[in-house]
Design a protein around this motif. Structure first.
Motif, PDB file in Angstrom:
ATOM      1  N   SER A 170      34.304  53.219  47.758  1.00 39.75           N
ATOM      2  CA  SER A 170      34.762  51.831  47.622  1.00 39.75           C
ATOM      3  C   SER A 170      35.775  51.455  48.705  1.00 39.75           C
ATOM      4  O   SER A 170      36.231  50.310  48.741  1.00 39.75           O
ATOM      5  CB  SER A 170      35.398  51.613  46.239  1.00 39.75           C
ATOM      6  OG  SER A 170      34.472  51.883  45.210  1.00 39.75           O
ATOM      7  N   THR A 192      36.355  48.098  41.147  1.00 39.37           N
ATOM      8  CA  THR A 192      36.820  47.181  40.101  1.00 39.37           C
ATOM      9  C   THR A 192      37.241  47.994  38.872  1.00 39.37           C
ATOM     10  O   THR A 192      36.737  49.106  38.640  1.00 39.37           O
ATOM     11  CB  THR A 192      35.725  46.187  39.698  1.00 39.37           C
ATOM     12  OG1 THR A 192      34.632  46.901  39.100  1.00 39.37           O
ATOM     13  CG2 THR A 192      35.232  45.406  40.903  1.00 39.37           C
ATOM     14  N   GLY A 193      38.131  47.421  38.095  1.00 39.69           N
ATOM     15  CA  GLY A 193      38.596  48.096  36.897  1.00 39.69           C
ATOM     16  C   GLY A 193      37.485  48.341  35.890  1.00 39.69           C
ATOM     17  O   GLY A 193      37.430  49.395  35.250  1.00 39.69           O
ATOM     18  N   SER A 194      36.577  47.374  35.756  1.00 43.60           N
ATOM     19  CA  SER A 194      35.493  47.519  34.770  1.00 43.60           C
ATOM     20  C   SER A 194      34.533  48.646  35.163  1.00 43.60           C
ATOM     21  O   SER A 194      34.079  49.412  34.307  1.00 43.60           O
ATOM     22  CB  SER A 194      34.730  46.201  34.634  1.00 43.60           C
ATOM     23  OG  SER A 194      34.218  45.778  35.890  1.00 43.60           O
ATOM     24  N   GLU A 195      34.214  48.760  36.473  1.00 41.81           N
ATOM     25  CA  GLU A 195      33.344  49.844  36.923  1.00 41.81           C
ATOM     26  C   GLU A 195      34.017  51.196  36.742  1.00 41.81           C
ATOM     27  O   GLU A 195      33.401  52.157  36.255  1.00 41.81           O
ATOM     28  CB  GLU A 195      32.975  49.644  38.395  1.00 41.81           C
ATOM     29  CG  GLU A 195      32.004  48.522  38.662  1.00 41.81           C
ATOM     30  CD  GLU A 195      31.684  48.389  40.133  1.00 41.81           C
ATOM     31  OE1 GLU A 195      32.407  48.982  40.959  1.00 41.81           O
ATOM     32  OE2 GLU A 195      30.705  47.698  40.466  1.00 41.81           O
ATOM     33  N   TYR A 196      35.289  51.266  37.135  1.00 37.32           N
ATOM     34  CA  TYR A 196      35.984  52.544  37.027  1.00 37.32           C
ATOM     35  C   TYR A 196      36.234  52.915  35.569  1.00 37.32           C
ATOM     36  O   TYR A 196      36.282  54.105  35.226  1.00 37.32           O
ATOM     37  CB  TYR A 196      37.306  52.506  37.791  1.00 37.32           C
ATOM     38  CG  TYR A 196      38.067  53.807  37.704  1.00 37.32           C
ATOM     39  CD1 TYR A 196      37.446  55.027  38.000  1.00 37.32           C
ATOM     40  CD2 TYR A 196      39.402  53.828  37.294  1.00 37.32           C
ATOM     41  CE1 TYR A 196      38.135  56.218  37.906  1.00 37.32           C
ATOM     42  CE2 TYR A 196      40.100  55.022  37.194  1.00 37.32           C
ATOM     43  CZ  TYR A 196      39.462  56.207  37.501  1.00 37.32           C
ATOM     44  OH  TYR A 196      40.147  57.394  37.391  1.00 37.32           O
ATOM     45  N   LYS A 231      44.264  49.575  45.169  1.00 39.80           N
ATOM     46  CA  LYS A 231      43.799  48.463  46.004  1.00 39.80           C
ATOM     47  C   LYS A 231      44.940  47.895  46.845  1.00 39.80           C
ATOM     48  O   LYS A 231      44.781  47.669  48.053  1.00 39.80           O
ATOM     49  CB  LYS A 231      43.201  47.367  45.122  1.00 39.80           C
ATOM     50  CG  LYS A 231      42.659  46.156  45.900  1.00 39.80           C
ATOM     51  CD  LYS A 231      42.060  45.149  44.943  1.00 39.80           C
ATOM     52  CE  LYS A 231      41.515  43.923  45.686  1.00 39.80           C
ATOM     53  NZ  LYS A 231      40.378  44.261  46.559  1.00 39.80           N
ATOM     54  N   PHE A 271      42.177  50.324  34.911  1.00 42.13           N
ATOM     55  CA  PHE A 271      42.409  49.042  35.592  1.00 42.13           C
ATOM     56  C   PHE A 271      43.708  49.104  36.406  1.00 42.13           C
ATOM     57  O   PHE A 271      43.781  48.611  37.525  1.00 42.13           O
ATOM     58  CB  PHE A 271      42.476  47.909  34.572  1.00 42.13           C
ATOM     59  CG  PHE A 271      41.203  47.685  33.818  1.00 42.13           C
ATOM     60  CD1 PHE A 271      40.254  46.789  34.279  1.00 42.13           C
ATOM     61  CD2 PHE A 271      40.940  48.386  32.651  1.00 42.13           C
ATOM     62  CE1 PHE A 271      39.076  46.580  33.589  1.00 42.13           C
ATOM     63  CE2 PHE A 271      39.767  48.193  31.951  1.00 42.13           C
ATOM     64  CZ  PHE A 271      38.823  47.291  32.417  1.00 42.13           C
ATOM     65  N   SER A 313      36.832  47.903  47.340  1.00 46.39           N
ATOM     66  CA  SER A 313      35.947  47.073  46.517  1.00 46.39           C
ATOM     67  C   SER A 313      35.787  47.579  45.085  1.00 46.39           C
ATOM     68  O   SER A 313      35.003  47.004  44.321  1.00 46.39           O
ATOM     69  CB  SER A 313      34.560  46.990  47.176  1.00 46.39           C
ATOM     70  OG  SER A 313      34.002  48.285  47.340  1.00 46.39           O
ATOM     71  N   VAL A 373      43.159  51.162  39.600  1.00 46.11           N
ATOM     72  CA  VAL A 373      42.435  50.406  40.633  1.00 46.11           C
ATOM     73  C   VAL A 373      43.355  49.368  41.275  1.00 46.11           C
ATOM     74  O   VAL A 373      43.366  49.209  42.505  1.00 46.11           O
ATOM     75  CB  VAL A 373      41.189  49.728  40.030  1.00 46.11           C
ATOM     76  CG1 VAL A 373      40.594  48.713  41.005  1.00 46.11           C
ATOM     77  CG2 VAL A 373      40.140  50.780  39.666  1.00 46.11           C
ATOM     78  N   ARG A 374      44.145  48.661  40.472  1.00 46.95           N
ATOM     79  CA  ARG A 374      45.045  47.634  41.013  1.00 46.95           C
ATOM     80  C   ARG A 374      46.063  48.246  41.981  1.00 46.95           C
ATOM     81  O   ARG A 374      46.317  47.708  43.059  1.00 46.95           O
ATOM     82  CB  ARG A 374      45.781  46.922  39.878  1.00 46.95           C
ATOM     83  CG  ARG A 374      44.903  46.073  38.993  1.00 46.95           C
ATOM     84  CD  ARG A 374      45.722  45.424  37.885  1.00 46.95           C
ATOM     85  NE  ARG A 374      46.553  44.346  38.397  1.00 46.95           N
ATOM     86  CZ  ARG A 374      47.786  44.088  37.997  1.00 46.95           C
ATOM     87  NH1 ARG A 374      48.376  44.878  37.100  1.00 46.95           N
ATOM     88  NH2 ARG A 374      48.458  43.066  38.496  1.00 46.95           N
TER      89      ARG A 374
END
Length: 352
Positions: A60, A23-27, A310, A303, A21, A306-307
């Motif tokens: 996450s 996200t790029g913005s959070e990380y 994920k 970002f 869960s 994270v991608r």
């Protein structure tokens, strides 16, 4: 001390997929703070940055409704990194002093490498938990030297023919010696399956390279009447471009194939894993990530991280046989982080 967690999968042979869960913005917020503080403190904060990053990613990652946890101690990691810096610094200085001293330090480093990997595996798994139960690694130092020193040295003299065998033995060692509480992991892939995967990729490499070479020559001949002496250069350029694209796609197809091979033959007690990673999807993911990093001058890095994570995680599922009850955490002693810090700086990929 032991603990038993409640049933999470009452159904027989149910599939529990891993979900991620983050996200790029959070990380990005975590990443930019970690980066700035690490720069300001000349790298000292990097140990705390690692803990914060892992805690975010572990938290996450969910399986059967519960998240994983990371318990690494930043002070212990920092001590390990200081020891690693001393070792690498001595190695660099030794070569500046004399070739003989440099070679001696290189031998010392190679001799210590199996110990570093062994301690890193212990530290990483011991400081990971799920539902309050920690993971662990039971492999001995003797086995670590066998798999990470003796076998690689022997494989060098086999001119690469032993590499699938070496890869199989290392993964078998990592997986069969890992445990969740007192429940061991197991690994039943055969050496033949690894040789089949490697041979298949080698065959595609040879056949594809041959076809591209022929296509480049034919293209050059076709353009010769109109382009003259430029036709050969155009054919060569087109051929090289196709070779790079083909090798790139082949590399990620192989990565996906190997991950699927490894995890589709891994079990946790009676529960088995299933991996469905696709080579084309993985290749596109890394192409788009690379373009994003270049176009944003590096700001897309969190970002991209994270991608990639994920997709890798969500390509894996646990096929539960019966239930996940009665997994009991065994008591373990604390494991030092010196090896973990050294392995980080050496750039080893020790993820299971």
């Amino acid at each position: 001390m032991s603990a038993v967690f409640e049933s999470v999968a009452p159904a027989t042979n149910s599939e529990e997929r891993i979900t991620f869960s983050a996200t790029g913005s959070e990380y990005f917020r975590i990443w930019i703070v970690n980066l700035l503080l690490s720069i300001v403190t000349l790298g000292i904060y990097s140990a705390w940055a690692k803990v914060k990053r892992n805690q975010y990613f572990y938290g996450s990652t969910q399986l059967a409704g519960s998240s994983f946890e990371y318990h690494g101690n930043p002070v212990a990691i920092l001590k390990g990194r200081i020891a690693a810096l001393v070792l690498f610094g001595g190695y660099q200085l030794a070569f500046q002093y004399s070739l003989a001293a440099g070679i001696v330090m290189l031998v010392v480093f190679l001799a210590a490498m199996p110990w570093m990997i062994w301690k890193s595996l212990q530290f990483g798994l011991y400081n990971s938990s799920y539902r309050g139960i920690r993971f662990g690694f039971g492999g001995s130092l003797k086995d670590a030297y066998f798999h990470y020193l003796l076998l690689p040295v022997v494989s060098v003299f086999a001119l690469g023919l032993m590499y699938p065998f070496l890869h199989h033995r290392i993964k078998r060692f990592q997986h069969t010696e890992s445990r969740y509480g007192r429940t061991p992991f197991s690994f039943d892939a055969t050496v033949g399956a690894f040789y089949k995967a490697y041979f298949g990729m080698f065959l595609l490499l040879v056949l594809g390279g041959g076809l591209i070479t022929v296509a480049a020559i034919v293209l050059g001949k076709m353009l010769q009447p109109t382009m003259g002496h430029m036709s050969a250069a155009i054919g060569k350029g087109a051929g090289l471009t196709l070779v790079y694209v083909y090798l790139f796609c082949l590399m990620y197809a192989f990565m996906a194939m190997i991950q699927n091979l490894i995890w589709n033959h891994t079990q946790l007690g009676p529960h088995r894993f299933r991996s469905t990673m696709k080579g084309p999807r993985l290749a596109w993911l890394y192409v788009s990530n690379t373009l994003g990093i270049i176009l944003t001058l590096g700001l897309f890095i969190p970002f991209a991280h994270v991608r990639a994570l994920k997709y890798r995680l969500e390509s894996t599922a646990l096929i539960v046989s019966g239930s996940l009850d009665d997994v009991v955490a065994g008591s373990q002693g604390d494991v030092g982080a010196v090896g973990d810090g050294m392995a980080d700086l050496a750039g080893f990929d020790l993820a299971l």
